[in-house]
Scaffold this active site. Structure first.
Site, PDB file in Angstrom:
ATOM      1  N   LYS A 191     -48.970  24.577 -24.112  1.00 13.32           N
ATOM      2  CA  LYS A 191     -48.727  25.999 -24.382  1.00 13.32           C
ATOM      3  C   LYS A 191     -47.273  26.314 -24.124  1.00 13.32           C
ATOM      4  CE  LYS A 191     -49.910  30.261 -25.209  1.00 13.32           C
ATOM      5  NZ  LYS A 191     -48.887  30.246 -26.291  1.00 13.32           N
ATOM      6  N   LYS A 242     -42.898  23.221 -25.570  1.00 12.57           N
ATOM      7  CA  LYS A 242     -41.924  24.118 -26.209  1.00 12.57           C
ATOM      8  C   LYS A 242     -41.539  23.503 -27.540  1.00 12.57           C
ATOM      9  CE  LYS A 242     -39.815  27.953 -25.024  1.00 12.57           C
ATOM     10  NZ  LYS A 242     -40.240  28.959 -24.030  1.00 12.57           N
ATOM     11  N   GLY A 275     -43.909  32.869 -29.358  1.00  8.96           N
ATOM     12  CA  GLY A 275     -42.514  33.185 -29.660  1.00  8.96           C
ATOM     13  C   GLY A 275     -41.567  32.824 -28.527  1.00  8.96           C
ATOM     14  N   ASP A 276     -40.299  32.918 -28.826  1.00  8.77           N
ATOM     15  CA  ASP A 276     -39.212  32.782 -27.845  1.00  8.77           C
ATOM     16  C   ASP A 276     -37.979  33.330 -28.575  1.00  8.77           C
ATOM     17  OD1 ASP A 276     -38.649  31.398 -25.061  1.00  8.77           O
ATOM     18  OD2 ASP A 276     -36.960  30.829 -26.305  1.00  8.77           O
ATOM     19  N   ASN A 308     -36.544  40.880 -26.934  1.00  6.75           N
ATOM     20  CA  ASN A 308     -37.889  41.222 -26.463  1.00  6.75           C
ATOM     21  C   ASN A 308     -37.947  41.391 -24.934  1.00  6.75           C
ATOM     22  OD1 ASN A 308     -40.490  40.001 -25.217  1.00  6.75           O
ATOM     23  ND2 ASN A 308     -41.132  40.860 -27.165  1.00  6.75           N
ATOM     24  N   SER A 337     -50.310  35.601 -22.961  1.00  8.72           N
ATOM     25  CA  SER A 337     -50.679  34.664 -24.027  1.00  8.72           C
ATOM     26  C   SER A 337     -52.001  33.978 -23.672  1.00  8.72           C
ATOM     27  CB  SER A 337     -49.601  33.580 -24.200  1.00  8.72           C
ATOM     28  OG  SER A 337     -48.545  34.035 -24.992  1.00  8.72           O
TER      29      SER A 337
HETATM   30  P1  NDP Z   1     -34.916  37.467 -28.402  1.00 13.43           P
HETATM   31  O1  NDP Z   1     -34.604  36.599 -29.542  1.00 13.43           O
HETATM   32  O2  NDP Z   1     -35.838  38.605 -28.590  1.00 13.43           O
HETATM   33  O3  NDP Z   1     -33.601  38.028 -27.726  1.00 13.43           O
HETATM   34  C1  NDP Z   1     -32.627  37.176 -27.235  1.00 13.43           C
HETATM   35  C2  NDP Z   1     -31.474  37.998 -26.676  1.00 13.43           C
HETATM   36  O4  NDP Z   1     -30.599  37.144 -25.969  1.00 13.43           O
HETATM   37  C3  NDP Z   1     -30.665  38.673 -27.770  1.00 13.43           C
HETATM   38  O5  NDP Z   1     -30.112  39.851 -27.288  1.00 13.43           O
HETATM   39  C4  NDP Z   1     -29.594  37.623 -28.031  1.00 13.43           C
HETATM   40  O6  NDP Z   1     -28.407  38.145 -28.617  1.00 13.43           O
HETATM   41  C5  NDP Z   1     -29.318  37.138 -26.638  1.00 13.43           C
HETATM   42  N1  NDP Z   1     -28.816  35.771 -26.682  1.00 13.43           N
HETATM   43  C6  NDP Z   1     -29.395  34.712 -27.282  1.00 13.43           C
HETATM   44  N2  NDP Z   1     -28.616  33.616 -27.168  1.00 13.43           N
HETATM   45  C7  NDP Z   1     -27.526  34.014 -26.490  1.00 13.43           C
HETATM   46  C8  NDP Z   1     -26.349  33.365 -26.057  1.00 13.43           C
HETATM   47  N3  NDP Z   1     -26.147  32.063 -26.308  1.00 13.43           N
HETATM   48  N4  NDP Z   1     -25.432  34.093 -25.339  1.00 13.43           N
HETATM   49  C9  NDP Z   1     -25.632  35.416 -25.087  1.00 13.43           C
HETATM   50  N5  NDP Z   1     -26.721  36.082 -25.488  1.00 13.43           N
HETATM   51  C10 NDP Z   1     -27.656  35.400 -26.168  1.00 13.43           C
HETATM   52  O7  NDP Z   1     -35.496  36.474 -27.272  1.00 13.43           O
HETATM   53  P2  NDP Z   1     -36.384  36.823 -25.991  1.00 13.43           P
HETATM   54  O8  NDP Z   1     -36.035  38.137 -25.440  1.00 13.43           O
HETATM   55  O9  NDP Z   1     -37.782  36.515 -26.339  1.00 13.43           O
HETATM   56  O10 NDP Z   1     -35.906  35.669 -24.995  1.00 13.43           O
HETATM   57  C11 NDP Z   1     -34.844  35.861 -24.065  1.00 13.43           C
HETATM   58  C12 NDP Z   1     -35.001  34.851 -22.934  1.00 13.43           C
HETATM   59  O11 NDP Z   1     -36.267  35.044 -22.285  1.00 13.43           O
HETATM   60  C13 NDP Z   1     -34.985  33.381 -23.354  1.00 13.43           C
HETATM   61  O12 NDP Z   1     -34.409  32.631 -22.324  1.00 13.43           O
HETATM   62  C14 NDP Z   1     -36.464  33.035 -23.441  1.00 13.43           C
HETATM   63  O13 NDP Z   1     -36.698  31.653 -23.279  1.00 13.43           O
HETATM   64  C15 NDP Z   1     -37.001  33.824 -22.260  1.00 13.43           C
HETATM   65  N6  NDP Z   1     -38.420  34.116 -22.277  1.00 13.43           N
HETATM   66  C16 NDP Z   1     -39.008  34.735 -23.339  1.00 13.43           C
HETATM   67  C17 NDP Z   1     -40.351  35.029 -23.301  1.00 13.43           C
HETATM   68  C18 NDP Z   1     -41.006  35.797 -24.381  1.00 13.43           C
HETATM   69  O14 NDP Z   1     -42.185  36.139 -24.210  1.00 13.43           O
HETATM   70  N7  NDP Z   1     -40.362  36.126 -25.473  1.00 13.43           N
HETATM   71  C19 NDP Z   1     -41.187  34.626 -22.178  1.00 13.43           C
HETATM   72  C20 NDP Z   1     -40.457  34.063 -21.071  1.00 13.43           C
HETATM   73  C21 NDP Z   1     -39.129  33.806 -21.150  1.00 13.43           C
HETATM   74  P3  NDP Z   1     -28.086  37.850 -30.167  1.00 13.43           P
HETATM   75  O15 NDP Z   1     -28.912  38.830 -30.931  1.00 13.43           O
HETATM   76  O16 NDP Z   1     -26.631  38.062 -30.296  1.00 13.43           O
HETATM   77  O17 NDP Z   1     -28.478  36.430 -30.419  1.00 13.43           O
HETATM   78  O1  2IT Z   2     -40.782  30.920 -22.024  1.00 13.92           O
HETATM   79  C1  2IT Z   2     -41.928  31.404 -22.178  1.00 13.92           C
HETATM   80  O2  2IT Z   2     -42.717  31.492 -21.242  1.00 13.92           O
HETATM   81  C2  2IT Z   2     -42.292  31.880 -23.509  1.00 13.92           C
HETATM   82  N1  2IT Z   2     -41.465  31.861 -24.408  1.00 13.92           N
HETATM   83  C3  2IT Z   2     -43.673  32.366 -23.763  1.00 13.92           C
HETATM   84  C4  2IT Z   2     -44.585  31.224 -24.104  1.00 13.92           C
HETATM   85  C5  2IT Z   2     -45.982  31.615 -24.544  1.00 13.92           C
HETATM   86  O3  2IT Z   2     -46.707  30.674 -24.905  1.00 13.92           O
HETATM   87  O4  2IT Z   2     -46.365  32.788 -24.534  1.00 13.92           O
END
Ligand code: NDP
Ligand code: 2IT
Length: 450
Positions: free
Chosen positions: A93, A129, A168-169, A243, A382
């Site tokens: 997952k 992942k 997603g991520d 997100n 999830s």
């Molecule tokens: P999104 O794609 O929704 O948003 C990512 C954000 O981070 C955007 O604002 C993006 O800016 C910025 N970003 C991405 N790459 C870079 C970079 N190299 N330098 C600076 N800013 C950057 O992703 P999420 O919000 O889903 O994910 C954000 C983080 O949270 C990640 O590390 C992800 O692994 C983690 N995460 C996500 C989960 C989820 O449920 N979605 C769960 C747990 C962890 P720009 O638009 O300019 O790219």
């Molecule tokens: O980093 C994370 O925990 C996620 N991107 C969510 C993974 C998931 O299966 O919901």
């Protein structure tokens, strides 16, 4: 004769040799090994069975070509991966990331971390992942659709509701999940819970979108409470505007905190008056629907400044939530935050703090919530979405929010139990590493050497 426990340096040198050039992966393994090696020294059954070494070797990595046609009829070729790290406690997952910065090393570090995070949730989920170096920025909706369909045309044979359930991520949200789910259904002829993060119309959880960001704030609330502090009235600096960042901001505002910053990969905005619900709604439209840049905030709202090419860690605050990407907060940024009297740093992104930054926070006695605990709310919901799909049921938002709150409290409790040191202080990093490891390790011991 009992086997001697390797020292950390020796162990990490081995990891480095077996994974040449994969810096992010080695970093993630080292961050865990620093706590687990002393722990296994006192628990020889884990060491004798080489459990840490086995978790640090993915079960398998699938890598594949993804061909698609852009709007100008050019043939484009990208690479896709799925890293299935460990399925001891449940089906693989973990999310899918679409970004130009994706490499095998990045996905391996994320899959490794996910194994511990998913274990901490207490739900039956292994760690994985995947993703692609496809960069969705500037692509039309149809281009994204064609890419997602092509990506799933290969991935579908490696996943399934009892095998591996992606989500997603970065760069993968509801739109991409929809296209991929549609293609999976078409290829297999089955409607099944093979992806999470689906829209509520077709089996998605009513809280998955918000769950990671909300969960980060619930975890922060627990940490503050344990330190006799409260959230109301605190100022917060957030990086990212995706997100995780936007839903963390939403919950912070609801809890009475003042959100001062948001960022994207081009720079950050600083609004000294703080964001309110109305401003945040506007940012959601900008980033999640219109796919614009955060700099546009300053054209919309007076009093805010835009800082091109910079991260927000120099802005004075009580709370810092890095919610963008790995290694976005380095030692100097940590020093700035500490110098500005930050009280708590809680990781919404995965591995956003470098090892040196996280050490600096811990040494300075700042409340530091590591990603694998603090951002586990997303994958936890999830897990609830998987349960709903198997049971053919749908749960209301309020019920899910109550479950998420309890899950985050439970993760916090586990960190405290395993992370309290002799002086009574809580080392959340150690607590999360040990509690996450123990469950996976015990399951692996039960299976023997396989
Ligand atoms: P999104 O794609 O929704 O948003 C990512 C954000 O981070 C955007 O604002 C993006 O800016 C910025 N970003 C991405 N790459 C870079 C970079 N190299 N330098 C600076 N800013 C950057 O992703 P999420 O919000 O889903 O994910 C954000 C983080 O949270 C990640 O590390 C992800 O692994 C983690 N995460 C996500 C989960 C989820 O449920 N979605 C769960 C747990 C962890 P720009 O638009 O300019 O790219
Ligand atoms: O980093 C994370 O925990 C996620 N991107 C969510 C993974 C998931 O299966 O919901």
């Amino acid at each position: 004769m009992p086997k001697t426990v390797p020292d950390l340096r020796e162990f990490i040198e081995g990891v480095r040799e077996r994974n040449p050039g994969q810096e992010e992966f080695v970093q993630a393994v080292e961050d865990v090994a620093r706590d687990i090696i002393p722990f296994v020294a006192d628990n020889s059954r884990y060491h004798e069975a080489e459990i840490l070494r086995r978790i640090a070797e993915p079960d398998r990595i699938v890598s594949f070509r993804v061909c698609w046609e852009d709007d100008k009829r050019n043939v484009r070729v990208e690479r896709g991966w799925r890293v299935q790290n460990n399925n001891a406690v449940g089906p693989y997952k973990g999310g899918l990331r679409f970004s130009g910065s994706v490499t095998e090393s990045v996905l391996k570090f994320l899959a490794f971390e996910q194994t511990f995070k998913n274990s901490l949730t207490g739900l039956p989920m292994g760690g994985a992942k995947g993703g692609s170096n496809f960069n969705p920025k500037g692509k039309s909706d149809r281009e994204v659709m064609r890419f997602c369909q092509s990506f799933m045309s290969e991935l579908y044979r490696h996943i399934g509701p009892d095998t591996d359930v992606p989500a997603g991520d970065i760069g993968v949200g509801a739109r991409e999940i929809g296209y991929m789910f549609g293609q999976y259904k078409k290829l297999t002829g089955r409607w099944e819970g093979v992806l999470t993060g689906k829209a509520s119309e077709y089996g998605g959880s009513n809280l998955r979108t918000e769950a990671t960001g909300y969960g980060v704030v619930y975890f922060l609330r627990e940490m503050l409470e344990a330190a006799d502090e409260e959230l109301d009235g605190k100022s917060a600096v957030i990086s990212g505007s995706g997100n995780v960042a936007l839903h963390a901001a939403e919950k912070l505002i609801a809890e009475g905190a003042k959100v001062l910053t948001l960022s994207d990969s081009d720079g950050f905005i600083h609004d000294p008056d703080g964001l309110d619900e109305e401003k945040l709604e506007w940012v959601k439209g900008l980033k999640l629907e219109r796919r614009g840049r955060i700099s546009e905030y300053c054209e919309q709202f007076s009093g805010a400044d835009y800082h091109e090419g910079k991260a927000p860690w120099g802005v004075g605050c009580d709370i810092a939530l890095p919610c963008a990407t790995q290694n976005e907060l380095d030692k100097q940024a940590a020093k700035n935050l500490i110098g500005n009297q930050v009280k708590a740093v809680v990781e919404g992104a995965n591995m956003p703090s470098t090892t040196e930054a996280s050490d600096a926070f811990r040494e300075a006695g700042i409340l530091f919530g590591p990603a694998k605990a603090a951002n586990a709310g997303g994958v936890a919901v999830s897990g609830l979405e998987m349960s709903q799909n198997s049971g053919r049921v749908s749960w209301e938002r309020d019920k899910l929010d109550g479950m998420l709150t309890e899950l985050m409290q439970d993760i916090h409790r586990k960190c405290v139990e395993d992370g309290r040191n002799d002086e009574g202080a809580i080392d959340y990093v150690r607590g999360a590493n040990i509690a996450g490891f123990r469950k996976v390790a015990d399951a692996m011991l039960a299976f023997g050497v396989v």
